[in-house]
Design a protein around this motif. Structure first.
Motif, mmCIF file in Angstrom:
data_model
loop_
_atom_site.group_PDB
_atom_site.id
_atom_site.type_symbol
_atom_site.label_atom_id
_atom_site.label_comp_id
_atom_site.label_asym_id
_atom_site.label_seq_id
_atom_site.Cartn_x
_atom_site.Cartn_y
_atom_site.Cartn_z
ATOM 1 N N PRO A 177 0.822 -1.217 0.000
ATOM 2 C CA PRO A 177 0.000 0.000 0.000
ATOM 3 C C PRO A 177 0.850 1.260 0.000
ATOM 4 O O PRO A 177 1.952 1.286 0.561
ATOM 5 C CB PRO A 177 -0.819 -0.112 1.289
ATOM 6 N N VAL A 197 -2.431 10.174 -5.934
ATOM 7 C CA VAL A 197 -2.722 8.770 -5.667
ATOM 8 C C VAL A 197 -3.412 8.641 -4.317
ATOM 9 O O VAL A 197 -3.140 9.419 -3.393
ATOM 10 C CB VAL A 197 -1.417 7.940 -5.708
ATOM 11 N N GLU A 198 -4.321 7.685 -4.202
ATOM 12 C CA GLU A 198 -4.999 7.420 -2.938
ATOM 13 C C GLU A 198 -4.090 6.598 -2.024
ATOM 14 O O GLU A 198 -3.336 5.741 -2.501
ATOM 15 C CB GLU A 198 -6.307 6.655 -3.183
ATOM 16 N N THR A 248 -4.693 4.186 -0.186
ATOM 17 C CA THR A 248 -4.980 2.757 -0.163
ATOM 18 C C THR A 248 -4.557 2.030 -1.442
ATOM 19 O O THR A 248 -4.620 0.805 -1.507
ATOM 20 C CB THR A 248 -6.490 2.530 0.044
ATOM 21 N N GLU A 249 -4.125 2.789 -2.459
ATOM 22 C CA GLU A 249 -3.665 2.155 -3.699
ATOM 23 C C GLU A 249 -2.313 1.499 -3.481
ATOM 24 O O GLU A 249 -1.637 1.720 -2.463
ATOM 25 C CB GLU A 249 -3.587 3.182 -4.826
ATOM 26 N N MET A 250 -1.907 0.686 -4.469
ATOM 27 C CA MET A 250 -0.635 -0.021 -4.366
ATOM 28 C C MET A 250 0.508 0.800 -4.966
ATOM 29 O O MET A 250 0.295 1.627 -5.847
ATOM 30 C CB MET A 250 -0.724 -1.380 -5.072
ATOM 31 N N THR A 282 1.181 1.407 -8.689
ATOM 32 C CA THR A 282 0.464 2.517 -9.329
ATOM 33 C C THR A 282 1.283 3.788 -9.270
ATOM 34 O O THR A 282 1.315 4.581 -10.226
ATOM 35 C CB THR A 282 -0.896 2.744 -8.630
#
Length: 358
Positions: free
Chosen positions: A234, A308-309, A311-313, A316
């Motif tokens: 994350p 980017v959020e 919680t994204e990986m 990304t």
């Protein structure tokens, strides 16, 4: 891209021209004038180079329109003296999608070459191929030859050419994506060495191609390896929590002070905790030459800058940093800024993980 100007927008895609392209037009005009000793000859040379780059633009639209079929947008198309680049928002995630997107560009050149061939046949306008040079021979026949060269060159199975992506996509239908990339990159390096050896004996231009192919293969392999290494992690595990931000109403002078008193290059710009955009150092330097230092940062921020959020990986993040060619990505949670990821801290994070795993 810096030093580029917009020359039009077609099918919703901006087409930009790098200013160095004007140098190429000038050089071609000079070569044709020296051979023909007339303005007419120079104009024919300019017309020929413009026709070539029309083919290049159509080639790039082939990529862009095929990518659009798979829901992938194209940021813009840029004309360079060495060719064109369609900057896709992302690389297709499915191997077969990448294969068709890569093939769509050369397919346009096949169509153009075939159309010119049938026209030359119908009008009996052929000249023996041995009489063709860069400056002599029927313009349409020379243009057909250029398109055939573009097909052959682009289908070389090495990055960054289309053939490298076709080769990687074909391998990825049977192998994992990162392994397919490593194999394709290795083949590309071998081809680069062969071009380099041939360049030593035949043409310095082949040395240029060798360097171009070697760098393309190395860059693609490194990018894919990094994505693979951080897959499943994350963003919040690698983001920086201590960083400076600017308010939308802050002056350029305040941005200068932040830049000179720290190592941070780019600054998220917020309003009541909500991310408004990013101030890039390059934009700040450019603005200072034409704006008052008391102008607000809101006037020059990039409101469409990537973020980017949390919680994204991390894979990304790697993709977005590569696409935007930037050093910093804001990290948000429900629209509010909670951190940043920079190329430096991402590299440090990976080195620490590798060291801990040994």
């Amino acid at each position: 891209m810096k030093w580029s100007i917009k020359i039009g927008k077609f099918l919703g895609i901006d087409v930009n021209m790098h200013l160095t392209f004007l140098l190429l037009i000038g050089w071609v005009a000079l070569v044709h004038w020296q051979r023909g000793q007339s303005v007419g000859a120079a104009l024919i040379g300019v017309l020929f180079i413009l026709a070539i780059f029309l083919c290049v633009v159509l080639h790039e639209f082939g990529h862009a329109l095929m990518a659009r079929r798979y829901g992938i947008a194209t940021r813009d198309i840029i004309l360079l003296p060495i060719g064109g680049v369609a900057r896709l928002e992302k690389i297709p995630s499915q191997p077969m999608q990448e294969l068709w997107v890569a093939l769509a560009g050369p397919a346009v050149n096949v169509f153009i070459a075939a159309a010119l061939f049938f026209w030359l046949q119908a009008t009996a306008s052929w000249e023996p191929l041995q009489r063709l040079t860069v400056t002599t021979g029927p313009l349409l026949e020379r243009l057909m030859a250029v398109n055939l060269f573009m097909i052959a060159f682009n289908m070389i199975p090495a990055f960054p050419m289309d053939g490298g992506r076709v080769f990687r996509a074909a391998l990825a239908t049977r192998l994992k994506y990162d392994r397919a990339t490593r194999i394709a990159a290795s083949v590309g390096r071998v081809i680069a060495v062969l071009f380099g050896l041939m360049g030593l004996f035949y043409s310095p231009f082949l040395l240029f191609i060798a360097v171009f192919v070697w760098l393309g293969a190395t860059q693609e392999a490194a990018f894919t390896q990094m994505k693979s290494a951080v897959g499943g992690i994350p963003v919040h595990q690698a983001m920086v929590n201590e960083f400076k931000t600017l308010d939308a109403d802050d002056s350029l002078q305040r941005a200068v002070e932040f830049t000179l008193t720290g190592t941070q290059k780019d600054f998220p710009v917020v309003s009541d905790g909500i991310l408004e955009g990013v101030l890039r150092q390059a934009d700040l330097v450019t603005a200072l030459s034409g704006k008052s230092s008391q102008a607000t940062v809101a006037s020059i921020i990039r409101k469409d800058a990537a973020s980017v959020e949390s919680t994204e990986m991390l894979d990304t993040v790697v993709t977005k940093l590569n696409e935007c060619r930037c050093d910093l990505l804001p990290v948000t949670r429900e629209g509010k800024l909670v951190g940043v990821v920079t190329t430096d801290n991402l590299g440090a994070f990976m080195r620490i993980r590798e060291a801990a795993a040994d």
